[in-house]
Design a protein around this motif. Structure first.
Motif, short mmCIF file in Angstrom:
data_model
loop_
_atom_site.label_atom_id
_atom_site.label_comp_id
_atom_site.label_asym_id
_atom_site.label_seq_id
_atom_site.Cartn_x
_atom_site.Cartn_y
_atom_site.Cartn_z
N GLY A 236 13.49 -34.11 -0.73
CA GLY A 236 13.00 -32.91 -0.08
C GLY A 236 11.66 -33.08 0.60
N GLN A 237 10.72 -33.72 -0.09
CA GLN A 237 9.35 -33.84 0.45
C GLN A 237 9.23 -34.97 1.46
OE1 GLN A 237 6.44 -32.13 -0.05
NE2 GLN A 237 7.47 -30.56 -1.25
N SER A 238 9.64 -36.18 1.07
CA SER A 238 9.43 -37.33 1.96
C SER A 238 10.34 -37.30 3.17
CB SER A 238 9.65 -38.64 1.18
OG SER A 238 8.71 -38.78 0.16
N MET A 239 11.65 -37.08 2.92
CA MET A 239 12.61 -37.21 4.01
C MET A 239 12.64 -35.99 4.92
SD MET A 239 15.69 -39.10 1.92
CE MET A 239 16.75 -39.25 3.36
N SER A 359 6.64 -35.86 -5.30
CA SER A 359 6.17 -35.23 -4.08
C SER A 359 4.86 -35.84 -3.59
CB SER A 359 5.97 -33.72 -4.31
OG SER A 359 7.18 -33.10 -4.68
N ALA A 360 4.08 -36.38 -4.53
CA ALA A 360 2.80 -36.97 -4.17
C ALA A 360 2.94 -38.43 -3.74
CB ALA A 360 1.83 -36.87 -5.34
N VAL A 361 3.54 -39.22 -4.61
CA VAL A 361 3.63 -40.66 -4.36
C VAL A 361 4.66 -40.97 -3.27
CG1 VAL A 361 4.19 -42.89 -5.41
CG2 VAL A 361 2.89 -41.18 -6.70
N GLY A 362 5.76 -40.19 -3.24
CA GLY A 362 6.81 -40.45 -2.27
C GLY A 362 6.33 -40.38 -0.83
N PRO A 363 5.80 -39.24 -0.37
CA PRO A 363 5.34 -39.17 1.01
C PRO A 363 4.23 -40.15 1.34
CG PRO A 363 5.57 -36.97 0.09
CD PRO A 363 5.73 -37.94 -1.05
#
Length: 419
Positions: A236-239, A359-363
């Protein structure tokens, strides 16, 4: 208490008492859907740096690592309703504050404060759904919650794209602000407190938080849950939020309205698949949806890694829509199944912290890879991680759904079905 809900689990989720709750998800989703388009593009407009855009998303996720567990703990102590009201009001106020922002640093601070409100509301709303559902109908309850959110998010990005083209990106945040204050008023006047009464939670008065949660947190089931939760946040966050709007503009030459349309297409597909998937999850189990869903999401990432035009982006987002329907609701139902009733808020708060970590590390990681080696490599790295998470759930994740069993005396009971 006005509008108080004191029914047992599962008895009020699909009754008239649940309608205001679903309405808040619909309204929240509309505002958040508009801001999905606006946040990354507005940050990119202030500072022409992909890394700084993803740094913003990373900081928002990091803030939730602290606020989500704290919110969950407080919902067990003072109730669900106060935290939901405060969270909605805080996000709404900060959305309107964006109108006076003219540099990246100020936008960073405003979004960080507003995101605390988002974390409070999201954590609390998940606890409320767990309170009002039972293991037998939890998949459908979560699907109904997510479908209500998604229905709002169908119009949100298109509305956001229209407002951005007509008036500017800052005005997109006004839509989100209005939606959050509407949610606040509905919660305040139409939704009651769902925290278990003292009579239903005697263990909460006798046992410690550490004694109840530590064995669960150290179990293989929680490890599988943590990885899957991180993966769902990554999708959801990165993609969708951090990478696709910019990748679509830079790599595929899409304009804002086309980006908003494609996000809406993914939302429509997610909406269409969510409730059928909830029914299947209740009937056949959580893992039957989680593992294939993660693999499908990996396939979507591979497609997006190679997109070069509108059609390529459309295919990737369509496949991603199916994956989101299969993974997000199933992950939430899995977490609610594992949560002890008298420490439900604290447990789901800890789970939300892992979501926030993703949500933090992914993006941030995906943005750094995109900055150095391009979006294609970044999407491919996401695909590899999703495959690893799917294998971990397949090997270590237990099946947590329940089935009705009739004992020799003719009574029924809920028994966890473990693999």
């Amino acid at each position: 208490m006005r509008g108080s809900i004191r029914a047992g689990p599962g008895s009020s989720m699909f009754s008239r008492q649940g309608l205001p709750l679903f309405a808040t998800y619909l309204i929240w989703g509309t505002g958040s859907g508009a801001q999905t388009l606006g946040r990354s593009l507005f940050a990119f407009e202030l500072e022409q740096s992909i890394f700084l855009v993803t740094l913003l998303f990373a900081a928002l996720g990091m803030s939730r690592i602290i606020s989500a567990p704290l919110t969950g703990f407080l919902t067990d102590r003072i109730g669900r309703k106060p935290l939901a009201v405060i969270g909605a009001a805080l996000r709404g106020t900060m959305s309107f504050a964006v109108l006076w922002v003219d540099d990246y640093a100020a936008f960073f601070v405003v979004e960080l404060i507003g995101n605390t409100g988002v974390s409070m509301w999201q954590t609390t709303s998940q606890v409320v759904v767990a309170d009002m559902s039972s293991p037998e109908n939890r998949g459908r309850a979560v699907a109904m919650r997510n479908s209500s959110l998604r229905l709002g998010q169908l119009l949100g990005p298109v509305l956001g794209g229209f407002i951005a083209v007509t008036w500017g990106l800052a005005e997109v945040f006004v839509v989100n602000g209005i939606s959050k204050f509407l949610v606040m008023f509905i919660t305040l006047y139409m939704i009651g407190e769902t925290r278990p009464t003292r009579e239903r939670r005697p263990a909460a008065e006798r046992t410690s938080l550490r004694a109840d949660l530590l064995p669960i947190v150290l179990s293989r089931a929680f490890i599988a849950l943590a990885l899957t939760t991180i993966a769902a946040a990554l999708i959801g966050q990165s993609m969708v939020q951090a990478m696709f709007p910019i990748a679509g503009k830079v790599e595929a030459g899409l304009i804002e309205s086309e980006i908003g349309l494609l996000i809406t297409v993914a939302g429509i597909i997610t909406l269409l698949f969510s409730f059928p998937n909830g029914m299947l999850v209740d009937r056949f189990g959580r893992k039957k949806s989680l593992v294939p869903g993660l693999l499908i999401a990996a396939g979507a990432a591979v497609v997006l890694a190679r997109m070069g035009d509108f059609n390529g982006a459309l295919l990737g987002m369509a496949v991603l829509g199916v994956a989101m329907a299969m993974t997000m609701g199933s992950t939430q139902a899995f977490a609610m199944d594992l949560a002890p009733e008298d420490k439900r808020g604290a447990f789901l708060g800890v789970t939300a912290a892992f979501q926030s970590f993703g949500s933090a590390v992914g993006p941030l990681t995906a943005g750094a890879i995109a900055e150095l080696w391009g979006f294609g490599t970044s999407f491919t790295a996401v695909a590899v991680f999703l495959v690893v998470c799917a294998l971990a759930m397949a090997m270590f994740g237990p099946e947590t759904r329940t089935r009705r069993r009739r004992d020799v005396k003719g009574t029924t009971s809920d028994t966890p079905e473990r693999e």
